[in-house]
Motif scaffolding. Sequence first.
Motif, PDB file in Angstrom:
ATOM      1  N   GLY A  18       8.277   7.279  -4.423  1.00  0.00           N
ATOM      2  CA  GLY A  18       9.156   7.099  -3.272  1.00  0.00           C
ATOM      3  C   GLY A  18       9.832   5.750  -3.344  1.00  0.00           C
ATOM      4  N   PHE A  19      10.461   5.369  -2.247  1.00  0.00           N
ATOM      5  CA  PHE A  19      11.159   4.088  -2.156  1.00  0.00           C
ATOM      6  C   PHE A  19      10.114   2.978  -2.228  1.00  0.00           C
ATOM      7  CE2 PHE A  19      15.245   2.120  -0.920  1.00  0.00           C
ATOM      8  CZ  PHE A  19      14.820   0.822  -0.743  1.00  0.00           C
ATOM      9  N   GLY A  20      10.054   2.296  -3.377  1.00  0.00           N
ATOM     10  CA  GLY A  20       9.002   1.317  -3.629  1.00  0.00           C
ATOM     11  C   GLY A  20       9.273  -0.031  -3.005  1.00  0.00           C
ATOM     12  N   LEU A  21       8.202  -0.713  -2.614  1.00  0.00           N
ATOM     13  CA  LEU A  21       8.321  -2.024  -1.983  1.00  0.00           C
ATOM     14  C   LEU A  21       7.418  -3.057  -2.666  1.00  0.00           C
ATOM     15  CD1 LEU A  21       8.470  -0.638   1.643  1.00  0.00           C
ATOM     16  CD2 LEU A  21      10.340  -1.768   0.417  1.00  0.00           C
ATOM     17  N   GLY A  22       6.095  -2.831  -2.661  1.00  0.00           N
ATOM     18  CA  GLY A  22       5.179  -3.796  -3.250  1.00  0.00           C
ATOM     19  C   GLY A  22       4.144  -3.126  -4.127  1.00  0.00           C
ATOM     20  N   CYS A  23       3.201  -3.924  -4.647  1.00  0.00           N
ATOM     21  CA  CYS A  23       2.180  -3.391  -5.556  1.00  0.00           C
ATOM     22  C   CYS A  23       0.981  -4.322  -5.602  1.00  0.00           C
ATOM     23  CB  CYS A  23       2.757  -3.184  -6.950  1.00  0.00           C
ATOM     24  SG  CYS A  23       3.642  -4.614  -7.636  1.00  0.00           S
ATOM     25  N   ALA A  24      -0.112  -3.787  -6.110  1.00  0.00           N
ATOM     26  CA  ALA A  24      -1.329  -4.567  -6.342  1.00  0.00           C
ATOM     27  C   ALA A  24      -2.158  -3.865  -7.409  1.00  0.00           C
ATOM     28  CB  ALA A  24      -2.142  -4.710  -5.056  1.00  0.00           C
ATOM     29  N   TRP A  25      -2.801  -4.663  -8.267  1.00  0.00           N
ATOM     30  CA  TRP A  25      -3.709  -4.138  -9.280  1.00  0.00           C
ATOM     31  C   TRP A  25      -5.151  -4.401  -8.843  1.00  0.00           C
ATOM     32  CZ3 TRP A  25      -2.105  -1.523 -13.609  1.00  0.00           C
ATOM     33  CH2 TRP A  25      -0.779  -1.711 -14.051  1.00  0.00           C
ATOM     34  N   GLY A  26      -6.050  -3.451  -9.139  1.00  0.00           N
ATOM     35  CA  GLY A  26      -7.458  -3.662  -8.862  1.00  0.00           C
ATOM     36  C   GLY A  26      -8.302  -2.551  -9.468  1.00  0.00           C
ATOM     37  N   ASP A  27      -9.391  -2.920 -10.120  1.00  0.00           N
ATOM     38  CA  ASP A  27     -10.281  -1.941 -10.744  1.00  0.00           C
ATOM     39  C   ASP A  27     -11.242  -1.416  -9.678  1.00  0.00           C
ATOM     40  OD1 ASP A  27     -11.889  -0.424 -12.356  1.00  0.00           O
ATOM     41  OD2 ASP A  27     -12.672  -2.097 -13.539  1.00  0.00           O
ATOM     42  N   TYR A  28     -10.761  -0.464  -8.876  1.00  0.00           N
ATOM     43  CA  TYR A  28     -11.531  -0.037  -7.706  1.00  0.00           C
ATOM     44  C   TYR A  28     -12.779   0.758  -8.075  1.00  0.00           C
ATOM     45  CZ  TYR A  28      -9.621   4.750  -7.991  1.00  0.00           C
ATOM     46  OH  TYR A  28      -9.300   6.026  -8.387  1.00  0.00           O
ATOM     47  N   GLN A  60       5.036   1.957  -0.482  1.00  0.00           N
ATOM     48  CA  GLN A  60       6.318   2.646  -0.463  1.00  0.00           C
ATOM     49  C   GLN A  60       6.750   2.908   0.975  1.00  0.00           C
ATOM     50  OE1 GLN A  60       5.999   5.149  -4.646  1.00  0.00           O
ATOM     51  NE2 GLN A  60       5.394   6.218  -2.796  1.00  0.00           N
ATOM     52  N   TYR A  61       8.009   3.259   1.126  1.00  0.00           N
ATOM     53  CA  TYR A  61       8.478   3.765   2.415  1.00  0.00           C
ATOM     54  C   TYR A  61       8.104   5.243   2.440  1.00  0.00           C
ATOM     55  CZ  TYR A  61      11.228   4.592   6.558  1.00  0.00           C
ATOM     56  OH  TYR A  61      11.605   4.920   7.840  1.00  0.00           O
ATOM     57  N   GLY A  62       7.187   5.598   3.323  1.00  0.00           N
ATOM     58  CA  GLY A  62       6.592   6.925   3.310  1.00  0.00           C
ATOM     59  C   GLY A  62       5.186   6.817   2.776  1.00  0.00           C
ATOM     60  N   VAL A 122      -5.531   7.244   0.586  1.00  0.00           N
ATOM     61  CA  VAL A 122      -4.862   5.974   0.869  1.00  0.00           C
ATOM     62  C   VAL A 122      -3.343   6.118   0.952  1.00  0.00           C
ATOM     63  CG1 VAL A 122      -6.697   4.539  -0.081  1.00  0.00           C
ATOM     64  CG2 VAL A 122      -4.914   5.405  -1.596  1.00  0.00           C
ATOM     65  N   ALA A 123      -2.851   7.299   1.300  1.00  0.00           N
ATOM     66  CA  ALA A 123      -1.402   7.495   1.432  1.00  0.00           C
ATOM     67  C   ALA A 123      -0.822   6.607   2.517  1.00  0.00           C
ATOM     68  CB  ALA A 123      -1.086   8.960   1.710  1.00  0.00           C
ATOM     69  N   GLY A 124      -1.597   6.363   3.577  1.00  0.00           N
ATOM     70  CA  GLY A 124      -1.205   5.375   4.576  1.00  0.00           C
ATOM     71  C   GLY A 124      -0.288   5.840   5.681  1.00  0.00           C
ATOM     72  N   LEU A 125      -0.022   7.128   5.775  1.00  0.00           N
ATOM     73  CA  LEU A 125       0.919   7.595   6.799  1.00  0.00           C
ATOM     74  C   LEU A 125       0.376   7.418   8.208  1.00  0.00           C
ATOM     75  CD1 LEU A 125       2.352  10.779   5.043  1.00  0.00           C
ATOM     76  CD2 LEU A 125       3.443   8.551   5.341  1.00  0.00           C
ATOM     77  N   GLU A 126      -0.928   7.223   8.343  1.00  0.00           N
ATOM     78  CA  GLU A 126      -1.493   6.962   9.669  1.00  0.00           C
ATOM     79  C   GLU A 126      -1.045   5.610  10.213  1.00  0.00           C
ATOM     80  OE1 GLU A 126      -4.667   5.335   6.827  1.00  0.00           O
ATOM     81  OE2 GLU A 126      -3.113   6.879   6.835  1.00  0.00           O
ATOM     82  N   SER A 127      -0.547   4.740   9.325  1.00  0.00           N
ATOM     83  CA  SER A 127      -0.061   3.432   9.763  1.00  0.00           C
ATOM     84  C   SER A 127       1.462   3.326   9.653  1.00  0.00           C
ATOM     85  CB  SER A 127      -0.729   2.321   8.948  1.00  0.00           C
ATOM     86  OG  SER A 127      -0.538   2.510   7.560  1.00  0.00           O
ATOM     87  N   GLY A 128       2.133   4.465   9.726  1.00  0.00           N
ATOM     88  CA  GLY A 128       3.590   4.471   9.703  1.00  0.00           C
ATOM     89  C   GLY A 128       4.148   4.684   8.311  1.00  0.00           C
ATOM     90  N   LYS A 129       5.455   4.464   8.178  1.00  0.00           N
ATOM     91  CA  LYS A 129       6.144   4.693   6.916  1.00  0.00           C
ATOM     92  C   LYS A 129       6.473   3.425   6.151  1.00  0.00           C
ATOM     93  CE  LYS A 129       8.676   8.956   8.159  1.00  0.00           C
ATOM     94  NZ  LYS A 129      10.038   9.544   8.281  1.00  0.00           N
ATOM     95  N   GLU A 163      12.176   4.244  11.624  1.00  0.00           N
ATOM     96  CA  GLU A 163      12.632   5.587  11.993  1.00  0.00           C
ATOM     97  C   GLU A 163      11.532   6.288  12.779  1.00  0.00           C
ATOM     98  OE1 GLU A 163      15.427   6.580   8.083  1.00  0.00           O
ATOM     99  OE2 GLU A 163      13.283   6.999   8.013  1.00  0.00           O
ATOM    100  N   PRO A 164      11.871   7.241  13.668  1.00  0.00           N
ATOM    101  CA  PRO A 164      13.211   7.794  13.887  1.00  0.00           C
ATOM    102  C   PRO A 164      14.013   7.109  14.986  1.00  0.00           C
ATOM    103  CG  PRO A 164      11.615   9.107  15.055  1.00  0.00           C
ATOM    104  CD  PRO A 164      10.831   8.028  14.345  1.00  0.00           C
ATOM    105  N   ASP A 165      13.359   6.172  15.740  1.00  0.00           N
ATOM    106  CA  ASP A 165      14.017   5.653  16.939  1.00  0.00           C
ATOM    107  C   ASP A 165      14.724   4.317  16.754  1.00  0.00           C
ATOM    108  OD1 ASP A 165      12.981   7.864  18.326  1.00  0.00           O
ATOM    109  OD2 ASP A 165      11.085   6.806  18.675  1.00  0.00           O
ATOM    110  N   GLY A 166      14.426   3.613  15.676  1.00  0.00           N
ATOM    111  CA  GLY A 166      15.000   2.288  15.500  1.00  0.00           C
ATOM    112  C   GLY A 166      16.468   2.325  15.121  1.00  0.00           C
ATOM    113  N   PRO A 167      17.220   1.286  15.471  1.00  0.00           N
ATOM    114  CA  PRO A 167      18.636   1.229  15.089  1.00  0.00           C
ATOM    115  C   PRO A 167      18.798   0.980  13.602  1.00  0.00           C
ATOM    116  CG  PRO A 167      17.965  -0.843  16.077  1.00  0.00           C
ATOM    117  CD  PRO A 167      16.791   0.087  16.227  1.00  0.00           C
ATOM    118  N   ARG A 168      19.870   1.479  13.029  1.00  0.00           N
ATOM    119  CA  ARG A 168      20.168   1.222  11.628  1.00  0.00           C
ATOM    120  C   ARG A 168      20.921  -0.098  11.457  1.00  0.00           C
ATOM    121  NH1 ARG A 168      19.760   4.923   7.805  1.00  0.00           N
ATOM    122  NH2 ARG A 168      21.592   4.211   6.655  1.00  0.00           N
ATOM    123  N   TYR A 169      21.823  -0.383  12.375  1.00  0.00           N
ATOM    124  CA  TYR A 169      22.678  -1.561  12.219  1.00  0.00           C
ATOM    125  C   TYR A 169      22.690  -2.387  13.496  1.00  0.00           C
ATOM    126  CZ  TYR A 169      24.310   1.214   8.282  1.00  0.00           C
ATOM    127  OH  TYR A 169      24.359   1.968   7.140  1.00  0.00           O
TER     128      TYR A 169
END
Length: 613
Positions: free
Chosen positions: A122-132, A144-146, A168-175, A202-208
């Motif tokens: 998806g639309f990527g933002l950040g990253c982290a490495w770790g031997d979980y 990612q966004y989403g 760990v998809a994270g959708l419970e904490s938004g997009k 989204e969906p309620d926030g302004p774009r501009y």
Amino acid sequence: MGFWRPALVSALVVSSWVLTPKMSPAQTISADPGIRFTDISKTAGISFVHFKGNQGTSINLEEFGPGVCVADFDGDGWPDIYFVNGRDRYGRGISVRNALYHNNGDGTFSDVTDKAGVPGTGFGLGCAWGDYDNDGHPDLFVTQYGSNVLYHNNGNGTFTDVTEKAGVAGLESGKFHSSAVFFDYDKDGLLDLYVGSYVQLEPDGPRYCTVGANVKSSCPPQAYRGSLDALYHNNGDGTFTNVTQSANVYQPQGKNLAVGVADYDNDGWPDLFVANDGIPAYLYHNEHGKFTEIGVSADMAYSNEGRAMAAMCVSLGDYDNDGWLDLYISDFLGNGDHLWHNDHHGHLHEVTGETGLFLPTLNVLSFGGGFFDYDNDGWLDLFIANGHVYPEVEIFPVRENYRELNSVFHNQHGGKFADTTKAAGIASLPPRVGRGVAFADLDNDGSVDVVVANNDDPPTVLHNSGNSNHFLNFKLVGTKSNRDAIGARIRVVAGGLSQIREVASGGSYLSQSDLRATFGLGKAAEAERVEINWPSGQSDSFSGVKADKFYLVEEGSHSLQMQKIPRAPSAAQVAHHNQSSVPQAPVDSCISGIPAWFESIRSDGSRRSCKVG
């Protein structure tokens, strides 16, 4: 993301002590004039270009990233680089992906994204490495966004998407997810995961919105509600459980930008620092696996003037070598960045003005970066990536720059920092919209290099020319502790200085640096003592440690080993090898010896075990 913007005149309304810091003789110390940073991205074969995905005027999301993360994903001794990319959200048929570049060990990198199977989803933002899962192979988490994505490292150069299984998809904490960090918050030997979120776009926030003289632009954070964060506990079976509320890090209105973890009060438990945009920063004090938010009482939630910050970078390091980690947070143009000194009693006191950092950071919009010792003199310096968030500033009546030069500050031995941006060669590079920053010794020459992820541009890969100062490099391997040794602290005593480093994931902005720890020793040819305190409570110490070597330390070991770092053959070596009438067996070598023929493998296929007493 630094969208919080005070009035332009606010930069003039500051305390007089900040504008006129007292000078000291230490400020006359200068950086080594021989140190130069050179952008090697093209010659290194890195062709990645970030795509922010805007259609006309960009929205907040499109100005947010990207991050960059460094790790030796295949265990060959050479740090590799992962770049995060945006996506086409407007149905234009534009195909882009994230990129994993394998370090070839000869000054070049190869794009192995498709082979490795880590393009992002998806639309990527950040990253982290770790031997979980503690299998010896670093795994990759991408915000990612989403839905976020967790890639499990299979140990054969490929990865498997295990997001659904891991939970760990994270959708419970938004997009709109931002920075992430692996750390073992309960010290059970397994890496847990914190994931920050930004705003409800989204969906309620302004774009501009409009900025300046009614110019259409993306919107500041005040236009949106905040988002939930997420703390995931590692269950040890490949799955994680969301423990955000039970661990007491629940923040329903947070606007997380950057995240850092370190034991700032030396009590043996990792604390969580969360930098927010336009609201107070958080400091979650770890009380044996449960957290208490103490940002205000610790005096770091607001700037020295009592303002909420547009806090884009979190970096923790002992800049004055007193044995306690200090804090650096970057901020919006017109505010200056912020440096807090640790008072050893649980409080952080802002010393930005006294250390000479306020004025040089006042007229730039700072993002990722942080502490590193670029000239190996034993004192932590600072590198900060800069870049605006509104492209429209260049048409404002009072014109500002969207693309900006990055900044380098040399530590004048604990009391002041000097702006060495020009001396270090950074000022001669083209300005960019800098975002994430990662530090790593990419060519294993003992000097720390810098990778900058730029918005809608190629990255900047800065090679450090180095000098004659000595160094030590340590790679830690946990046995009772998590295998990455995240949370371990190393203390090096050499040349009259006592330095500390804490092995840490995350930090900077949306990014992660190499987990190996580099210490500059100045003119000292050995360290009198090296001490390592592991998350498990194990302590190891070594005396008379020779400089200019790359050490591998296993938890509980009574000897230092050498990292196995194969050297790629030079053109001359290849020619000699091909022309020789006598078959040449590979020469096995560790990093401090003569460069090995290709892979440091004996003729019988075994690898050398390098040890020193």
